[in-house]
Design an enzyme around this catalytic site. Sequence first.
Site, PDB file in Angstrom:
ATOM      1  N   LYS A  22      39.575  38.036  33.012  1.00 16.62           N
ATOM      2  CA  LYS A  22      40.374  37.584  34.110  1.00 16.62           C
ATOM      3  C   LYS A  22      40.099  38.391  35.663  1.00 16.62           C
ATOM      4  O   LYS A  22      39.494  37.869  36.500  1.00 16.62           O
ATOM      5  CB  LYS A  22      41.724  37.333  33.960  1.00 16.62           C
ATOM      6  N   ASN A  23      40.078  39.824  35.478  1.00 19.25           N
ATOM      7  CA  ASN A  23      40.213  40.774  36.532  1.00 19.25           C
ATOM      8  C   ASN A  23      38.868  40.826  36.866  1.00 19.25           C
ATOM      9  O   ASN A  23      38.687  41.587  37.871  1.00 19.25           O
ATOM     10  CB  ASN A  23      41.063  41.763  36.322  1.00 19.25           C
ATOM     11  N   CYS A 123      55.366  41.353  44.067  1.00 17.13           N
ATOM     12  CA  CYS A 123      55.544  40.464  42.618  1.00 17.13           C
ATOM     13  C   CYS A 123      56.397  41.202  41.802  1.00 17.13           C
ATOM     14  O   CYS A 123      56.904  42.176  42.021  1.00 17.13           O
ATOM     15  CB  CYS A 123      54.122  40.180  42.275  1.00 17.13           C
ATOM     16  N   ARG A 128      53.754  46.303  45.805  1.00 15.45           N
ATOM     17  CA  ARG A 128      52.346  46.007  46.223  1.00 15.45           C
ATOM     18  C   ARG A 128      51.691  46.179  47.414  1.00 15.45           C
ATOM     19  O   ARG A 128      51.562  44.917  47.908  1.00 15.45           O
ATOM     20  CB  ARG A 128      51.877  44.741  45.181  1.00 15.45           C
ATOM     21  N   ASP A 319      48.010  47.595  32.400  1.00 10.02           N
ATOM     22  CA  ASP A 319      48.130  46.573  31.774  1.00 10.02           C
ATOM     23  C   ASP A 319      48.303  46.203  30.398  1.00 10.02           C
ATOM     24  O   ASP A 319      48.600  45.030  30.036  1.00 10.02           O
ATOM     25  CB  ASP A 319      46.779  45.597  32.308  1.00 10.02           C
ATOM     26  N   ARG A 411      48.628  32.777  33.139  1.00  9.11           N
ATOM     27  CA  ARG A 411      47.683  33.266  34.393  1.00  9.11           C
ATOM     28  C   ARG A 411      46.791  34.047  33.665  1.00  9.11           C
ATOM     29  O   ARG A 411      45.873  34.409  34.478  1.00  9.11           O
ATOM     30  CB  ARG A 411      48.871  33.929  35.058  1.00  9.11           C
TER      31      ARG A 411
HETATM   32  C1  EPZ Z   1      44.391  45.370  39.694  1.00  5.32           C
HETATM   33  O1  EPZ Z   1      45.672  45.047  40.680  1.00  5.32           O
HETATM   34  C2  EPZ Z   1      44.792  44.412  38.627  1.00  5.32           C
HETATM   35  N1  EPZ Z   1      44.741  43.008  39.055  1.00  5.32           N
HETATM   36  C3  EPZ Z   1      46.129  44.561  37.966  1.00  5.32           C
HETATM   37  O2  EPZ Z   1      46.108  43.479  36.792  1.00  5.32           O
HETATM   38  C4  EPZ Z   1      46.224  45.999  37.501  1.00  5.32           C
HETATM   39  O3  EPZ Z   1      47.213  46.363  36.834  1.00  5.32           O
HETATM   40  C5  EPZ Z   1      45.617  46.878  38.526  1.00  5.32           C
HETATM   41  O4  EPZ Z   1      44.746  46.543  39.127  1.00  5.32           O
HETATM   42  C6  EPZ Z   1      45.601  48.384  38.302  1.00  5.32           C
HETATM   43  O5  EPZ Z   1      44.632  48.458  37.178  1.00  5.32           O
HETATM   44  C7  EPZ Z   1      43.822  42.484  39.513  1.00  5.32           C
HETATM   45  O6  EPZ Z   1      42.513  42.897  39.085  1.00  5.32           O
HETATM   46  C8  EPZ Z   1      43.796  41.055  39.983  1.00  5.32           C
HETATM   47  P1  EPZ Z   1      45.640  48.513  42.619  1.00  5.32           P
HETATM   48  P2  EPZ Z   1      45.431  45.837  42.364  1.00  5.32           P
HETATM   49  O7  EPZ Z   1      45.280  48.378  43.945  1.00  5.32           O
HETATM   50  O8  EPZ Z   1      44.221  45.867  42.646  1.00  5.32           O
HETATM   51  C9  EPZ Z   1      49.079  50.910  45.142  1.00  5.32           C
HETATM   52  C10 EPZ Z   1      47.307  42.047  35.474  1.00  5.32           C
HETATM   53  O9  EPZ Z   1      48.270  42.018  34.773  1.00  5.32           O
HETATM   54  N2  EPZ Z   1      48.361  50.284  46.480  1.00  5.32           N
HETATM   55  O10 EPZ Z   1      44.806  49.408  41.739  1.00  5.32           O
HETATM   56  O11 EPZ Z   1      46.625  45.224  43.035  1.00  5.32           O
HETATM   57  C11 EPZ Z   1      49.577  49.888  44.623  1.00  5.32           C
HETATM   58  O12 EPZ Z   1      50.858  49.558  45.058  1.00  5.32           O
HETATM   59  C12 EPZ Z   1      47.262  42.565  36.824  1.00  5.32           C
HETATM   60  O13 EPZ Z   1      46.117  41.731  34.971  1.00  5.32           O
HETATM   61  C13 EPZ Z   1      48.458  50.752  47.626  1.00  5.32           C
HETATM   62  O14 EPZ Z   1      49.595  51.545  47.825  1.00  5.32           O
HETATM   63  O15 EPZ Z   1      45.913  47.113  41.922  1.00  5.32           O
HETATM   64  C14 EPZ Z   1      49.783  50.540  43.133  1.00  5.32           C
HETATM   65  O16 EPZ Z   1      50.806  51.289  43.122  1.00  5.32           O
HETATM   66  C15 EPZ Z   1      48.778  43.075  37.294  1.00  5.32           C
HETATM   67  N3  EPZ Z   1      48.127  50.322  48.856  1.00  5.32           N
HETATM   68  C16 EPZ Z   1      48.333  51.382  43.029  1.00  5.32           C
HETATM   69  O17 EPZ Z   1      47.959  51.202  44.392  1.00  5.32           O
HETATM   70  C17 EPZ Z   1      47.179  49.328  48.591  1.00  5.32           C
HETATM   71  O18 EPZ Z   1      46.491  48.682  49.903  1.00  5.32           O
HETATM   72  C18 EPZ Z   1      47.410  50.515  42.188  1.00  5.32           C
HETATM   73  O19 EPZ Z   1      47.259  49.382  42.699  1.00  5.32           O
HETATM   74  C19 EPZ Z   1      46.854  49.006  47.350  1.00  5.32           C
HETATM   75  C20 EPZ Z   1      47.284  49.551  46.415  1.00  5.32           C
END
Ligand code: EPZ
Length: 430
Positions: A22-23, A123, A128, A319, A411
């Site tokens: 999915k991701n 969420c 996020r 995840d 989802r």
């Molecule tokens: C991706 O989310 C995945 N989603 C998530 O999977 C997964 O848990 C996550 O990566 C970590 O591996 C998809 O691929 C659609 P991040 P993403 O940006 O990209 C902080 C699932 O269950 N951050 O790596 O949103 C953020 O708050 C989902 O399949 C900032 O501070 O994750 C978090 O603490 C849930 N500022 C950390 O970075 C930003 O601008 C990592 O988030 C962006 C992120």
Amino acid sequence: MKTLTINGGKRLNGEIAISGAKNSSMKIIIASILSTEPVLIHNVPYVSDVVTLLQIMRYLGTKITIDGNHTINPSKTIELHSPKIGSEMLDFTMTNRIRTSILMLGPILAKNGYVKLAKPGGCGIGDRKIDLHIMVMKRLGATVIETENFIEATTNGKQLKGTDITFPLVSVGATENAIMASVMADGETILRNVAIEPEIDDLILFLNKLGAQITKIGERELFICGVQHLGATEHSVIPDRIEAATYAVAASMTDGNMILHHCSIKVFDNMIGILSNVGVDIKPFVSKDHIEGVVVMRSNKGFNPIEIQTNPYPHFPTDLQPVLMALLAITKGTSIITENIFEDRMQHVSEFNRLGANIELQGRSAIIRGVDGLCAGTVNGTDLRASAALALCGLVANGIVTLQNAYYIDRGYQNFVRNLVRCGADVVIS
Ligand code: EPZ
């Protein structure tokens, strides 16, 4: 599906076809916006997040054809064609349905020079933030105006301009947005401290097939030479490692034995050591028609407690944290899981405890004291992976577990209940 009624205690034995990730699919579908020619994407899981994303893409002007009468692998082949795409139409009702919509910021800005979309909001797993996504666009030369509810970005009639960006923290989404925004920028871009999840490699491979020039120059460094045009291509999405690991844990927890097709042992790469340490056996398997898979079952040494932290790839994935917790909840001894990625991704702990688990939250760590068995009860899914993990608890509980908010599972897991039932689980959807 709203509610699952799970009558636990059945061993899961059977075969499951693992879907495309999915991701990975979501990002590749979004990246197709950058090309003006048709692209063909195979092995796309038909999960509700993908369906929602396709609705949004259609709304923005992408022509979409879905082919999917595959009996062995239920994932779809999707043709996407975006000769033109809208810039100003994503309101909150759309972006709130899938957070991944923030990844349209880069490609639409690169293609049209302007984009306006509603902020996706928080969420079930945390605040996020999107500050890094916005920082990237500014660094590439865009003017970004942020209001309480909207992000509006413009290149002021120019092209985005290649630059050198170092991420202050590793973010999957911000890395992907940066890659997509810079592949057609003017000049060269270097991205440092990027995320290196397999799904990002898949996105890079896809974009390079379209004609992009993205090169890995260090473990967490990418060099991108901007190109003027991206063409047509065909691509098959990698298998979903989180889905595969979820079923591996399900087979082990129920003391069953499953064959997972369309998923080589390599899919488990960074997780296999940990899963094997806790007692999940994963062995390679090749089907009669030479398709690689794995056989998963409980280790004959039983389960072992573990102390583990979630961190960006190649470390243990956030995840899988709730899913591993389901297994550790019934593992003798004390385990500790520390969640380092999302500040609020432990909401399922209280739900696990309703089923008789003994888990205590201390800050970002869960102290899991293994119990002999879980009991009947009614629980609420709090997000996608937590809901799947609660379903696994139900599979081993002594009595009926009612899982509310089960729609979260749709989802990200294709045919979740159908797969479990085919392997012998007693699960009813209502
Ligand atoms: C991706 O989310 C995945 N989603 C998530 O999977 C997964 O848990 C996550 O990566 C970590 O591996 C998809 O691929 C659609 P991040 P993403 O940006 O990209 C902080 C699932 O269950 N951050 O790596 O949103 C953020 O708050 C989902 O399949 C900032 O501070 O994750 C978090 O603490 C849930 N500022 C950390 O970075 C930003 O601008 C990592 O988030 C962006 C992120």
